[in-house]
Design a protein around this motif. Sequence first.
Motif, mmCIF file in Angstrom:
data_model
loop_
_atom_site.group_PDB
_atom_site.id
_atom_site.type_symbol
_atom_site.label_atom_id
_atom_site.label_comp_id
_atom_site.label_asym_id
_atom_site.label_seq_id
_atom_site.Cartn_x
_atom_site.Cartn_y
_atom_site.Cartn_z
ATOM 1 N N ARG A 31 34.654 38.557 31.421
ATOM 2 C CA ARG A 31 33.287 38.609 31.942
ATOM 3 C C ARG A 31 32.428 37.546 31.269
ATOM 4 N N ASP A 73 29.900 41.083 36.858
ATOM 5 C CA ASP A 73 29.544 42.340 36.202
ATOM 6 C C ASP A 73 30.088 43.539 36.975
ATOM 7 N N THR A 74 30.043 43.478 38.290
ATOM 8 C CA THR A 74 30.548 44.574 39.111
ATOM 9 C C THR A 74 32.056 44.736 38.936
ATOM 10 N N GLU A 75 32.795 43.603 38.975
ATOM 11 C CA GLU A 75 34.243 43.664 38.774
ATOM 12 C C GLU A 75 34.570 44.222 37.396
ATOM 13 N N PHE A 76 33.815 43.782 36.396
ATOM 14 C CA PHE A 76 34.026 44.282 35.039
ATOM 15 C C PHE A 76 33.832 45.791 34.980
ATOM 16 N N ASP A 77 32.735 46.285 35.580
ATOM 17 C CA ASP A 77 32.454 47.723 35.553
ATOM 18 C C ASP A 77 33.556 48.529 36.237
ATOM 19 N N VAL A 78 34.059 48.036 37.376
ATOM 20 C CA VAL A 78 35.108 48.739 38.104
ATOM 21 C C VAL A 78 36.398 48.770 37.281
ATOM 22 N N LYS A 96 36.730 48.366 34.048
ATOM 23 C CA LYS A 96 36.505 49.155 32.832
ATOM 24 C C LYS A 96 36.616 50.646 33.141
ATOM 25 N N ALA A 97 36.018 51.074 34.241
ATOM 26 C CA ALA A 97 36.093 52.485 34.626
ATOM 27 C C ALA A 97 37.538 52.889 34.908
#
Length: 169
Positions: free
Chosen positions: A147, A154-159, A161-162
């Motif tokens: 990231r 940021d969206t790809e990172f959040d997905v 990471k989850a």
Amino acid sequence: MNAYLNAMRKYATFAGRATRAEYWLFMLVLFGISAVALVLDAAVSSPFSQSTIFIGITYLVHFLPNLAVTVRRLHDTGHSGWWVLVCPVALFFLCLQGSPGANAYGVTPAGQLNDRDDGRERGGRATVGPLTQLNLTEELERLAQLRANGSLTDTEFDVMKARLLAKGA
């Protein structure tokens, strides 16, 4: 098409790694563009002169991105980019699976998360259980680095990471 555009954006980036899919999809799109350029050259050629303007421009525009993605692909397999000078050997290396995890040339590319949904590691050995705390920490650090360098939004990172945290729980 994203693999092609990604390779073109990183046209002078020789550091890091490129997945097998990124490399071969770039080559497939380049092959298609080259075929179109050859057809255009044939269409504008006269019986007395052969035109090579379109294919020449195609190869000129793609020379550096092609070299860069090839070097990054060699890095993904754990080999130096200088192997590109030994074409038959480099072609063999380009077909190999990338080395799992980080190697001397960087972290695993974004598209190669170490998914263990099937209970197997890349080497084919079964894992004992869910991700260990150390593996989870390493994967989260790798995602944060991707990231930070712009490889992940940021969206790809959040997905991602989850998904990792759900597996680790």
